[in-house]
Design a protein around this motif. Structure first.
Motif, PDB file in Angstrom:
ATOM      1  N   ALA A 271       0.835  -1.206   0.000  1.00 53.55           N
ATOM      2  CA  ALA A 271       0.000   0.000   0.000  1.00 53.55           C
ATOM      3  C   ALA A 271       0.868   1.254   0.000  1.00 53.55           C
ATOM      4  CB  ALA A 271      -0.931  -0.017   1.215  1.00 53.55           C
ATOM      5  N   ILE A 272       1.958   1.230   0.755  1.00 53.08           N
ATOM      6  CA  ILE A 272       2.886   2.367   0.764  1.00 53.08           C
ATOM      7  C   ILE A 272       3.533   2.521  -0.606  1.00 53.08           C
ATOM      8  CG2 ILE A 272       5.033   3.259   1.767  1.00 53.08           C
ATOM      9  CD1 ILE A 272       4.229   1.897   4.404  1.00 53.08           C
ATOM     10  N   VAL A 273       3.918   1.411  -1.225  1.00 50.90           N
ATOM     11  CA  VAL A 273       4.505   1.456  -2.562  1.00 50.90           C
ATOM     12  C   VAL A 273       3.533   2.091  -3.551  1.00 50.90           C
ATOM     13  CG1 VAL A 273       5.270   0.056  -4.515  1.00 50.90           C
ATOM     14  CG2 VAL A 273       6.090  -0.466  -2.209  1.00 50.90           C
ATOM     15  N   SER A 274       2.264   1.707  -3.483  1.00 55.25           N
ATOM     16  CA  SER A 274       1.259   2.246  -4.402  1.00 55.25           C
ATOM     17  C   SER A 274       1.127   3.758  -4.259  1.00 55.25           C
ATOM     18  CB  SER A 274      -0.086   1.568  -4.136  1.00 55.25           C
ATOM     19  OG  SER A 274      -1.087   2.080  -4.991  1.00 55.25           O
ATOM     20  N   ASP A 275       1.082   4.235  -3.018  1.00 57.84           N
ATOM     21  CA  ASP A 275       0.998   5.678  -2.789  1.00 57.84           C
ATOM     22  C   ASP A 275       2.252   6.390  -3.288  1.00 57.84           C
ATOM     23  OD1 ASP A 275      -1.480   5.501  -1.622  1.00 57.84           O
ATOM     24  OD2 ASP A 275      -0.696   5.331   0.435  1.00 57.84           O
ATOM     25  N   ALA A 276       3.424   5.795  -3.021  1.00 54.91           N
ATOM     26  CA  ALA A 276       4.684   6.407  -3.457  1.00 54.91           C
ATOM     27  C   ALA A 276       4.768   6.443  -4.980  1.00 54.91           C
ATOM     28  CB  ALA A 276       5.862   5.634  -2.874  1.00 54.91           C
ATOM     29  N   ASP A 286      10.494   9.344 -13.240  1.00 58.57           N
ATOM     30  CA  ASP A 286      10.407   8.014 -13.850  1.00 58.57           C
ATOM     31  C   ASP A 286      11.103   6.987 -12.961  1.00 58.57           C
ATOM     32  OD1 ASP A 286       9.965   5.928 -15.538  1.00 58.57           O
ATOM     33  OD2 ASP A 286      11.467   6.525 -17.031  1.00 58.57           O
ATOM     34  N   GLN A 287      10.493   6.747 -11.809  1.00 51.22           N
ATOM     35  CA  GLN A 287      11.026   5.797 -10.831  1.00 51.22           C
ATOM     36  C   GLN A 287       9.837   5.062 -10.213  1.00 51.22           C
ATOM     37  OE1 GLN A 287      13.412   7.715  -7.827  1.00 51.22           O
ATOM     38  NE2 GLN A 287      14.115   5.815  -6.911  1.00 51.22           N
ATOM     39  N   TRP A 288       9.917   3.735 -10.118  1.00 52.00           N
ATOM     40  CA  TRP A 288       8.828   2.901  -9.606  1.00 52.00           C
ATOM     41  C   TRP A 288       7.551   3.041 -10.450  1.00 52.00           C
ATOM     42  CZ3 TRP A 288       8.573   2.801  -3.504  1.00 52.00           C
ATOM     43  CH2 TRP A 288       9.829   2.398  -3.003  1.00 52.00           C
ATOM     44  N   ASP A 291       6.378  -2.257 -12.994  1.00 53.41           N
ATOM     45  CA  ASP A 291       6.007  -3.340 -12.084  1.00 53.41           C
ATOM     46  C   ASP A 291       6.938  -3.432 -10.879  1.00 53.41           C
ATOM     47  OD1 ASP A 291       4.471  -5.607 -11.348  1.00 53.41           O
ATOM     48  OD2 ASP A 291       6.087  -6.911 -12.060  1.00 53.41           O
ATOM     49  N   TYR A 292       7.942  -2.579 -10.842  1.00 54.71           N
ATOM     50  CA  TYR A 292       8.927  -2.615  -9.751  1.00 54.71           C
ATOM     51  C   TYR A 292       8.655  -1.452  -8.802  1.00 54.71           C
ATOM     52  CZ  TYR A 292      13.354  -2.081  -7.287  1.00 54.71           C
ATOM     53  OH  TYR A 292      14.306  -1.953  -6.307  1.00 54.71           O
ATOM     54  N   PRO A 293       8.734  -1.687  -7.491  1.00 55.60           N
ATOM     55  CA  PRO A 293       8.900  -2.985  -6.826  1.00 55.60           C
ATOM     56  C   PRO A 293       7.542  -3.672  -6.631  1.00 55.60           C
ATOM     57  CG  PRO A 293       8.987  -1.222  -5.202  1.00 55.60           C
ATOM     58  CD  PRO A 293       8.818  -0.555  -6.539  1.00 55.60           C
ATOM     59  N   ALA A 294       7.539  -4.972  -6.700  1.00 53.87           N
ATOM     60  CA  ALA A 294       6.323  -5.769  -6.582  1.00 53.87           C
ATOM     61  C   ALA A 294       6.460  -6.741  -5.414  1.00 53.87           C
ATOM     62  CB  ALA A 294       6.072  -6.512  -7.888  1.00 53.87           C
ATOM     63  N   VAL A 346      23.586  -1.690   1.282  1.00 51.51           N
ATOM     64  CA  VAL A 346      22.878  -0.900   0.278  1.00 51.51           C
ATOM     65  C   VAL A 346      21.431  -0.706   0.701  1.00 51.51           C
ATOM     66  CG1 VAL A 346      22.232  -0.715  -2.147  1.00 51.51           C
ATOM     67  CG2 VAL A 346      24.348  -1.878  -1.513  1.00 51.51           C
ATOM     68  N   LEU A 347      21.006   0.558   0.725  1.00 56.92           N
ATOM     69  CA  LEU A 347      19.606   0.901   0.948  1.00 56.92           C
ATOM     70  C   LEU A 347      18.909   0.843  -0.407  1.00 56.92           C
ATOM     71  CD1 LEU A 347      17.302   1.948   2.736  1.00 56.92           C
ATOM     72  CD2 LEU A 347      18.165   4.271   2.332  1.00 56.92           C
ATOM     73  N   HIS A 348      18.086  -0.184  -0.625  1.00 54.33           N
ATOM     74  CA  HIS A 348      17.514  -0.418  -1.943  1.00 54.33           C
ATOM     75  C   HIS A 348      16.127   0.181  -2.119  1.00 54.33           C
ATOM     76  CE1 HIS A 348      20.316  -2.815  -4.181  1.00 54.33           C
ATOM     77  NE2 HIS A 348      20.492  -3.690  -3.194  1.00 54.33           N
ATOM     78  N   ARG A 349      15.185  -0.232  -1.321  1.00 52.65           N
ATOM     79  CA  ARG A 349      13.797   0.166  -1.489  1.00 52.65           C
ATOM     80  C   ARG A 349      13.323   0.738  -0.162  1.00 52.65           C
ATOM     81  NH1 ARG A 349      14.905  -3.956  -4.688  1.00 52.65           N
ATOM     82  NH2 ARG A 349      15.052  -5.522  -3.031  1.00 52.65           N
ATOM     83  N   ALA A 350      12.822   1.967  -0.189  1.00 53.63           N
ATOM     84  CA  ALA A 350      12.390   2.610   1.050  1.00 53.63           C
ATOM     85  C   ALA A 350      11.300   3.622   0.726  1.00 53.63           C
ATOM     86  CB  ALA A 350      13.567   3.305   1.733  1.00 53.63           C
ATOM     87  N   ALA A 351      10.316   3.729   1.584  1.00 51.69           N
ATOM     88  CA  ALA A 351       9.248   4.714   1.403  1.00 51.69           C
ATOM     89  C   ALA A 351       8.510   4.907   2.714  1.00 51.69           C
ATOM     90  CB  ALA A 351       8.276   4.271   0.303  1.00 51.69           C
ATOM     91  N   VAL A 352       7.888   6.069   2.828  1.00 49.04           N
ATOM     92  CA  VAL A 352       7.101   6.420   4.009  1.00 49.04           C
ATOM     93  C   VAL A 352       5.634   6.474   3.611  1.00 49.04           C
ATOM     94  CG1 VAL A 352       6.634   8.259   5.691  1.00 49.04           C
ATOM     95  CG2 VAL A 352       8.988   7.693   5.097  1.00 49.04           C
ATOM     96  N   SER A 353       4.771   6.006   4.480  1.00 50.37           N
ATOM     97  CA  SER A 353       3.340   6.057   4.227  1.00 50.37           C
ATOM     98  C   SER A 353       2.882   7.482   3.930  1.00 50.37           C
ATOM     99  CB  SER A 353       2.584   5.528   5.452  1.00 50.37           C
ATOM    100  OG  SER A 353       1.194   5.694   5.317  1.00 50.37           O
TER     101      SER A 353
END
Length: 428
Positions: A271-276, A286-288, A291-294, A346-353
């Protein structure tokens, strides 16, 4: 600046005002502070300075004659100067920083009269006093404490008393605001850390942070001052608009912790990924955007023990993936270089609600990243972000990460693979 304090307790006042900064200034001749015993100017053998009040009542009232004789002596001794005679009285105007500025700017000689007992004969006030000053709406046993406070506040504004004018122009009340928070060593104390912005050496960012903290502190602690404050320039107006916008956002009100994610956390992470993803699309980043990240990417992270959730209480507020495996694309960095000889994660995938954006949760997340990096036994964190992702770039810079160059990452066909690379070396 000369200050004469008329008092019945000169030794007590002297002991305070001739120590530390004011004491050094007096030795250098920058200020002159004299505490004069009123009792020495009485005209009777008993050295009487007070008597019972006409009309009856409790206590005694200080007599006009010793006060006036004492005042005449110090005026004669001081000579012709721009002078102000002030009676320290609970009936006076409240003392403020503006009062201190006025007295230090407009006068060369201040005479501070300290009452005691039930006060002083009103005729002395009418005949000899230029103004009355109060420390506030309360009553003290005498004027000495008030006189010391006024002396200290005025003298520290005299050129030469402090090392530089900036020693007081940035302090509470100078321009109607409270001072920003101050920190010193150690960097971490009982689990509380110095704000990252103060550790990075970027003076412009430090000044902006401090000014914003003045606004936030004044609004929280002294809303009466905040309501009266007028911005001094466009930057103040921008900061105030930023604070107003942030006030409508959710506030951190519970402990922020982190833990290894589980499959039960996957719905919250996605859900956080979708909002981000939607937020990046609106900003034309042009990031995310494919289909990435899934889910499969996060399931792989979970299997390796590399995915973590950041919690506000028990609520998932953010997530991050921190890997100890070398990132192949980072070996081909251009326009710069990594710090040599450092084992890194490595910090790969990160997001805040979405509901936590702008609340400070992103900064908390970076602290969790650093804590986990240390748990891995590593002191170097590397990451990358899209060149148009200004929000992430700003977060990284403010978090102490340094731009190191450019890399090309593996993305879906038709997507922009160019990324800016950042690195932070954690302190031991």
């Amino acid at each position: 600046m000369r200050i004469d304090i008329l008092t019945l307790f000169p030794d007590t006042v002297n002991a305070v005002l001739h120590e530390s900064i004011l004491g050094r200034a007096a030795k250098k001749g920058i200020v002159e502070i004299n505490c004069v015993q009123i009792r020495d100017y009485t005209e009777n053998k008993q050295n009487q300075v007070d008597d019972y009040p006409y009309g009856g009542g409790f206590g005694c009232v200080m007599m006009a004659q010793p006060l006036k004789s004492c005042l005449e002596h110090v005026i004669c001794e001081a000579g012709e100067r721009r002078r102000r005679v002030i009676y320290m009285s609970p009936q006076g105007q409240p003392f403020t920083q503006e009062t201190a500025k006025r007295l230090s700017r407009d006068y060369e000689h201040l005479v501070l009269v300290c009452g005691h007992y039930e006060g002083v004969d009103e005729r002395f006030i009418e005949a000899c006093v230029d103004e009355e000053i109060s420390l506030g709406d309360f009553v003290l046993t005498g004027g000495e404490i008030a006189a010391m406070a006024v002396t200290d506040a005025v003298c520290r504004l005299v050129p030469g008393v402090l090392a530089d004018a900036q020693c007081y122009t940035g302090e509470s009340h100078w321009d109607g605001l409270l001072e920003y928070p101050q920190y010193t060593r150690p960097e971490s104390w009982e689990g509380r850390s110095v704000p990252e912005v103060l550790l990075n050496g970027d003076h412009a960012r430090v000044e902006r942070w401090r000014r914003k903290q003045q606004f936030l502190r004044t609004r929280r602690k002294r809303p009466d001052l905040f309501d009266r404050f007028q911005p001094r320039d466009d930057e103040d107006r921008r900061l105030l608009a930023e604070i107003k916008k942030e006030a409508g956002r959710r506030q951190i009100s519970a402990p922020v912790t982190y833990r290894a994610a589980t499959e039960d956390d996957l719905p919250a992470i996605l859900a956080i990924v979708s909002d981000a993803r939607e937020a990046l699309r609106r900003r034309k980043v042009d990031q995310w955007q494919g289909d990435y990240p899934a889910a499969r990417h996060f399931l792989a992270d979970l299997a390796r023990g590399e995915c973590f959730v950041v919690l506000h209480g028990e609520e998932v507020a953010a997530f991050f993936t921190l890997s100890t495996h070398a990132e192949q694309s980072y070996a081909a960095i251009t326009d710069g270089k990594w710090t040599e000889g450092m084992a890194y994660c490595v910090l790969h995938r990160a997001a805040v609600s979405q509901e936590w954006r702008g609340s400070g949760m992103a900064e908390k997340m970076l602290r969790c990243v650093e804590e986990q990096a240390r748990a891995f036994g590593l002191r170097c964190v590397r990451t990358d972000t899209h060149r148009k992702n200004k929000a992430m770039q700003r977060l990284l810079r403010e978090g102490g990460y340094r731009y190191r160059g450019n890399v090309q990452v593996t993305v879906e066909p038709g997507r922009d693979p160019a990324r800016q690379a950042y690195e932070k070396i954690l302190k031991k």
